[in-house]
Design a protein around this motif. Structure first.
Motif, PDB file in Angstrom:
ATOM      1  N   ARG A 320       0.824  -1.220   0.000  1.00 57.29           N
ATOM      2  CA  ARG A 320       0.000   0.000   0.000  1.00 57.29           C
ATOM      3  C   ARG A 320       0.856   1.268   0.000  1.00 57.29           C
ATOM      4  O   ARG A 320       0.360   2.357  -0.216  1.00 57.29           O
ATOM      5  CB  ARG A 320      -0.899   0.034   1.254  1.00 57.29           C
ATOM      6  CG  ARG A 320      -2.087  -0.891   1.221  1.00 57.29           C
ATOM      7  CD  ARG A 320      -3.137  -0.479   2.266  1.00 57.29           C
ATOM      8  NE  ARG A 320      -2.612  -0.463   3.623  1.00 57.29           N
ATOM      9  CZ  ARG A 320      -2.671  -1.480   4.480  1.00 57.29           C
ATOM     10  NH1 ARG A 320      -3.244  -2.621   4.113  1.00 57.29           N
ATOM     11  NH2 ARG A 320      -2.178  -1.373   5.695  1.00 57.29           N
ATOM     12  N   CYS A 321       2.145   1.091   0.275  1.00 59.42           N
ATOM     13  CA  CYS A 321       3.044   2.251   0.452  1.00 59.42           C
ATOM     14  C   CYS A 321       2.990   3.197  -0.748  1.00 59.42           C
ATOM     15  O   CYS A 321       3.076   2.770  -1.893  1.00 59.42           O
ATOM     16  CB  CYS A 321       4.465   1.746   0.653  1.00 59.42           C
ATOM     17  SG  CYS A 321       5.696   3.058   0.756  1.00 59.42           S
ATOM     18  N   ILE A 322       2.840   4.488  -0.469  1.00 60.08           N
ATOM     19  CA  ILE A 322       2.834   5.480  -1.546  1.00 60.08           C
ATOM     20  C   ILE A 322       4.129   6.300  -1.551  1.00 60.08           C
ATOM     21  O   ILE A 322       4.197   7.365  -2.161  1.00 60.08           O
ATOM     22  CB  ILE A 322       1.604   6.412  -1.465  1.00 60.08           C
ATOM     23  CG1 ILE A 322       1.490   7.051  -0.077  1.00 60.08           C
ATOM     24  CG2 ILE A 322       0.333   5.654  -1.827  1.00 60.08           C
ATOM     25  CD1 ILE A 322       0.376   8.100   0.036  1.00 60.08           C
ATOM     26  N   LYS A 323       5.157   5.811  -0.854  1.00 60.17           N
ATOM     27  CA  LYS A 323       6.494   6.421  -0.869  1.00 60.17           C
ATOM     28  C   LYS A 323       6.463   7.897  -0.467  1.00 60.17           C
ATOM     29  O   LYS A 323       7.058   8.746  -1.130  1.00 60.17           O
ATOM     30  CB  LYS A 323       7.132   6.299  -2.267  1.00 60.17           C
ATOM     31  CG  LYS A 323       7.081   4.916  -2.884  1.00 60.17           C
ATOM     32  CD  LYS A 323       8.090   3.984  -2.262  1.00 60.17           C
ATOM     33  CE  LYS A 323       8.190   2.650  -2.971  1.00 60.17           C
ATOM     34  NZ  LYS A 323       6.972   1.857  -2.978  1.00 60.17           N
ATOM     35  N   CYS A 324       5.758   8.168   0.631  1.00 59.40           N
ATOM     36  CA  CYS A 324       5.672   9.555   1.072  1.00 59.40           C
ATOM     37  C   CYS A 324       6.848   9.952   1.949  1.00 59.40           C
ATOM     38  O   CYS A 324       7.149  11.130   2.104  1.00 59.40           O
ATOM     39  CB  CYS A 324       4.356   9.785   1.818  1.00 59.40           C
ATOM     40  SG  CYS A 324       4.315   9.011   3.444  1.00 59.40           S
ATOM     41  N   GLY A 325       7.488   8.982   2.569  1.00 60.86           N
ATOM     42  CA  GLY A 325       8.658   9.286   3.397  1.00 60.86           C
ATOM     43  C   GLY A 325       8.341   9.673   4.832  1.00 60.86           C
ATOM     44  O   GLY A 325       9.250   9.911   5.629  1.00 60.86           O
ATOM     45  N   ALA A 326       7.059   9.732   5.194  1.00 58.62           N
ATOM     46  CA  ALA A 326       6.718  10.173   6.555  1.00 58.62           C
ATOM     47  C   ALA A 326       7.351   9.262   7.605  1.00 58.62           C
ATOM     48  O   ALA A 326       7.783   9.723   8.658  1.00 58.62           O
ATOM     49  CB  ALA A 326       5.199  10.223   6.728  1.00 58.62           C
ATOM     50  N   CYS A 327       7.407   7.955   7.310  1.00 56.91           N
ATOM     51  CA  CYS A 327       7.928   7.029   8.321  1.00 56.91           C
ATOM     52  C   CYS A 327       9.385   7.328   8.652  1.00 56.91           C
ATOM     53  O   CYS A 327       9.791   7.277   9.809  1.00 56.91           O
ATOM     54  CB  CYS A 327       7.748   5.572   7.872  1.00 56.91           C
ATOM     55  SG  CYS A 327       8.419   5.198   6.242  1.00 56.91           S
ATOM     56  N   MET A 328      10.178   7.681   7.623  1.00 57.57           N
ATOM     57  CA  MET A 328      11.589   7.979   7.934  1.00 57.57           C
ATOM     58  C   MET A 328      11.742   9.366   8.555  1.00 57.57           C
ATOM     59  O   MET A 328      12.605   9.576   9.389  1.00 57.57           O
ATOM     60  CB  MET A 328      12.487   7.770   6.714  1.00 57.57           C
ATOM     61  CG  MET A 328      12.192   8.606   5.509  1.00 57.57           C
ATOM     62  SD  MET A 328      13.062   7.950   4.030  1.00 57.57           S
ATOM     63  CE  MET A 328      12.079   6.480   3.674  1.00 57.57           C
ATOM     64  N   VAL A 380       2.414   7.558  11.862  1.00 56.17           N
ATOM     65  CA  VAL A 380       2.350   8.616  10.854  1.00 56.17           C
ATOM     66  C   VAL A 380       2.095   8.079   9.447  1.00 56.17           C
ATOM     67  O   VAL A 380       1.804   8.848   8.536  1.00 56.17           O
ATOM     68  CB  VAL A 380       3.645   9.477  10.825  1.00 56.17           C
ATOM     69  CG1 VAL A 380       3.836  10.189  12.157  1.00 56.17           C
ATOM     70  CG2 VAL A 380       4.860   8.648  10.448  1.00 56.17           C
ATOM     71  N   CYS A 381       2.195   6.759   9.255  1.00 60.85           N
ATOM     72  CA  CYS A 381       2.018   6.219   7.907  1.00 60.85           C
ATOM     73  C   CYS A 381       0.573   6.431   7.446  1.00 60.85           C
ATOM     74  O   CYS A 381      -0.357   5.916   8.061  1.00 60.85           O
ATOM     75  CB  CYS A 381       2.353   4.726   7.876  1.00 60.85           C
ATOM     76  SG  CYS A 381       1.975   3.990   6.270  1.00 60.85           S
ATOM     77  N   PRO A 382       0.371   7.175   6.367  1.00 55.17           N
ATOM     78  CA  PRO A 382      -1.001   7.449   5.929  1.00 55.17           C
ATOM     79  C   PRO A 382      -1.688   6.193   5.402  1.00 55.17           C
ATOM     80  O   PRO A 382      -2.911   6.152   5.320  1.00 55.17           O
ATOM     81  CB  PRO A 382      -0.815   8.476   4.804  1.00 55.17           C
ATOM     82  CG  PRO A 382       0.554   8.222   4.275  1.00 55.17           C
ATOM     83  CD  PRO A 382       1.363   7.790   5.462  1.00 55.17           C
TER      84      PRO A 382
HETATM   85  S1  SF4 Z   1       4.887   6.406   5.823  1.00 52.68           S
HETATM   86 FE1  SF4 Z   1       6.505   5.140   4.941  1.00 52.68          FE
HETATM   87  S2  SF4 Z   1       5.512   3.129   4.668  1.00 52.68           S
HETATM   88 FE2  SF4 Z   1       3.862   4.607   4.975  1.00 52.68          FE
HETATM   89  S3  SF4 Z   1       3.259   5.206   2.894  1.00 52.68           S
HETATM   90 FE3  SF4 Z   1       4.777   6.709   3.590  1.00 52.68          FE
HETATM   91  S4  SF4 Z   1       6.759   5.894   2.859  1.00 52.68           S
HETATM   92 FE4  SF4 Z   1       5.272   4.220   2.737  1.00 52.68          FE
END
Ligand code: SF4
Lengths: 477, 244
Positions: A320-328, A380-382
């Protein structure tokens, strides 16, 4: 033939020693300190402004779950729509077939230079060194990607690939790589650095034979590919050359344009704290007869490279990951060591789950353990991906495969590395100790996090404080 | 204005490699199906999914996507992302507004129009010193003018489309981008704009390129500081006019 400048997962040095180096790299630490005030703050502000955000997240997750359950159907629909509009779709089971496919398209077009928009899949398949080895010059056009290309470094963040660089580093790069640069030119400000990059790259867009972009989404309804950028580089890349190649992994599919609208509302806010990124572009097929401009040919290269193997397993949720980067952006381990220490294309919590899948667990047994299991990433992962759980699954697999000693050695190394940076050590150790105690984990309880080792480093966690509070407080200190 | 001709299908570039061949296609689809523990979807189920897709179902639309005063909502959202918004009384005011605005920026009185007859028909003779040419985004073009097909009030987003009378490259090559947005083309949410475009383009929906533009170009790639004018236009000026 070597196809990667820095083969990931094959570094002769351990994760622990890379992490230790990262923590004493003053430039890197300066850059990382901006994470909490940059991306994280902007995200929080943007989300607070939309009362419906939880509903949007739930919708977005439901859309992707539905797609994954019917992925074959939507891929075939997408393909049919691309072909109906005069484009081509190429199916690539692995990185090698994807590289060969892109090369063949470039060669058929007689390409000497290709411009590239930002594409993590291109990083994943190590496309640039491969094209270079075959006599085709790839020119990265996203500013961050351009910087790491001339620095010959891998990306350190999926959204901001050059996030680890300071302005001084960038100035040094431009002075050594731009031969016509006037030595007297002032390059001390971000504004002048951006202007310099704009000026240098401008002629490259017009000279390129092929433009390669990634895709944030693929819309099955119309065979459209979607890119989301702030710079406009992706649009110059895909509208000026004769050939547009879209490189995408197979899970980027959404059913219709309405579904894309929902995902777009979630993506930009989670990634950069914008309501919408500046440029969101839907493309389908080559230019139509009579169109004033646009490419003559349109190719979509669909890359599996480990995704299908995640379907139907506990790792399906990762797709499902949309590569938003919030997790990092919210990860204490990433925040302490940055992206390069992961020695992998994908870093941070999402990388710790994705990399062992794409590159194989062996050589990456350290990654799933690169976590304090604080849970902030999942919060935080959407897309509601249970990242700590999935990392734990990988750990179990590596234990089962008999690779646990690596992970444990890594653990010792990381903690001693953390210890050199007192605030990070205090924070991570305290949180991890508390979490591990609650979990009753045996594997890591033997790490030097126990009372004896931490005695004298008296930082009792105030009861009832959230991780975010502690994090913010430590960052301020 | 919309190109109603059916989608043409120029001959696709020949498949260049074995990797684009049927074997790899079968491998990927086969792997997906095996992982999902089934074969291809039964015909009924597949048709059901296509029928659902054809209904264009909407999900949650935030309240800010349902504003009553679309002009005010759009202008406020666009200003919030560093676009400049000028309110004009009619299309006839465009040449004067552009000439004055270019002068205020200390730029030469010259601009390039997208190849749209509606733009060429503006009363350019009222500003004879303004050098007006028509075309696409070729090297050296400093100032461009386009006509938006729609505007999304929720986010202050312009909807710009490709076609015989539009130029995608002209949306990105110039330093300064002017876009005319008639009030009648304002929509609350992106979903409303999709409905508008589907209706306008008929069988030719969607055009080759749909650019959703929300403010001028920027980058945060140096020290996470937002700097305007990365590769696209440094400045975006939206001319809002009454009418369709
Ligand atoms: S928070 Fe991380 S795992 Fe979740 S969608 Fe964004 S990049 Fe993917």
């Amino acid at each position: 033939m070597s196809v990667q400048q820095q083969p990931s997962g094959q570094s002769s040095r351990s994760f622990a020693s890379r992490a230790a180096d990262a923590m004493v790299d003053a430039n890197l630490q300066t850059a990382l300190n901006r994470l909490s005030t940059g991306f994280a703050t902007r995200r929080a502000t943007a989300i607070a402004a939309v009362p419906e955000f939880e509903a949007l997240k739930a919708d977005a997750q439901a859309i992707k779950n539905h797609v994954l359950d019917n992925l074959d159907h939507y891929l075939e629909r997408f393909e049919a729509e691309v072909i109906a509009r005069g484009g081509s779709v190429h199916w690539c089971p692995d990185a090698e077939s994807a590289r060969q496919t892109v090369l063949a398209i470039c060669q058929a077009a007689g390409a000497r230079t290709v411009t590239k928009g930002k594409s993590m899949v291109a990083e994943e398949i190590a496309l640039n060194p491969f094209l270079e080895a075959n006599g085709i010059e790839p020119v990265e056009t996203d500013l961050g990607e351009y910087l790491i290309q001339i620095a010959k470094e891998p990306p350190s963040h999926i959204i901001g690939p050059a996030l680890h660089m300071t302005r001084d580093t960038v100035e040094g790069l431009f002075r050594s790589h731009h031969p016509s640069l006037d030595p007297a030119r002032d390059l001390t400000q971000p504004e002048t650095l951006v202007a310099e990059a704009r000026q240098m790259l401008r002629p490259r867009y017009f000279a390129a034979d092929v433009g390669i972009t990634g895709a944030n989404f693929l819309v099955a309804e119309t065979g459209s590919t979607v890119i989301v950028t702030n710079e406009g580089n992706g649009d110059l890349t895909q509208s000026l050359p004769r050939v547009h190649v879209v490189l995408s992994s197979i899970e980027k599919i959404v059913p219709g344009h309405e579904d894309a609208a929902t995902l777009l509302r979630v993506l930009a806010r989670s990634a950069t704290g914008q309501d919408m990124s500046v440029y969101t572009t839907f493309s389908c097929g080559p230019r139509r007869p009579g169109d004033a401009d646009g490419p003559d040919a349109f190719h979509v290269v669909l890359v599996d490279n480990g995704r299908s193997a995640m379907l139907g397993t506990e790792f399906q949720e990762m797709l499902r990951c949309i590569k938003c980067g919030a997790c990092m952006n919210h990860c204490p381990v990433y925040g302490a060591i940055g992206g390069h220490a992961y020695d992998a294309v994908y870093m941070g919590p999402m990388g710790a789950v994705l990399t062992p899948q794409i590159e194989g667990l062996f050589g990456h047994t350290d990654l799933p353990a690169a976590s304090t299991f604080c849970g902030r990433c999942a919060e935080v992962c959407p897309m509601g991906i249970p990242l700590p759980d999935l990392m734990r699954r990988w750990r179990e697999k590596s234990f089962a495969a008999g690779w646990s000693p690596t992970a444990e050695r890594w653990g010792l190394g990381l903690w001693s590395a953390l210890a050199r940076r007192p605030w990070a050590y205090r924070l991570v150790a305290r949180v991890a100790a508390a979490v591990l105690k609650r979990l009753g984990s045996k594997g890591i309880a033997r790490l030097p996090l126990t009372a004896g080792w931490t005695a004298g480093r008296d930082m009792p966690a105030p009861a009832g404080r959230t991780f975010s509070d502690l994090w913010a407080e430590q960052r301020r200190g | 204005m919309a190109d109603k001709s059916p989608i043409s299908t120029p001959a696709p570039t020949p498949a260049p490699t074995p990797s684009s061949g049927p074997a790899n296609r079968a491998r990927v689809l086969g792997a997906v199906r095996a992982a999902l523990g089934r074969g291809p979807l039964p015909t009924g189920r597949a048709q059901g999914l296509d029928a659902t897709l054809a209904r264009h179902q909407r999900h949650t639309i935030p309240a800010r996507g349902r504003a009553d005063d679309l002009v005010a909502a759009f202008a406020s959202a666009a200003s919030g992302v560093a676009a400049e918004v000028l309110h004009l009384a009619s299309l006839d005011e465009v040449p004067a507004a552009l000439a004055d605005h270019l002068a205020s920026l200390n730029l030469p009185p010259a601009l390039r129009l997208a190849p749209d007859p509606a733009l060429a028909a503006l009363p350019w003779h009222t500003r004879p010193l303004l050098a007006v040419e028509v075309g696409t985004g070729v090297p050296g073009v400093q100032v461009g003018l386009a006509l938006a097909e729609a505007g999304v009030a929720e986010t202050g987003t312009l909807v710009l489309t490709s076609g015989a009378e539009r130029s995608t490259t002209l949306n990105f090559v110039p330093d300064v981008q002017y876009v005319i947005l008639p009030h009648g083309r304002l929509d609350g949410a992106l979903e409303d704009a999709w409905a508008r475009l589907r209706n306008a383009h008929g069988a030719a929906w969607p055009p080759r390129t749909v650019n959703l533009v929300t403010g001028p170009s920027r980058t945060g790639d140096i020290e996470q500081t937002m700097i305007m004018g990365a590769h696209g236009p440094r400045r975006l000026v939206i001319l809002m006019v009454p009418g369709a």
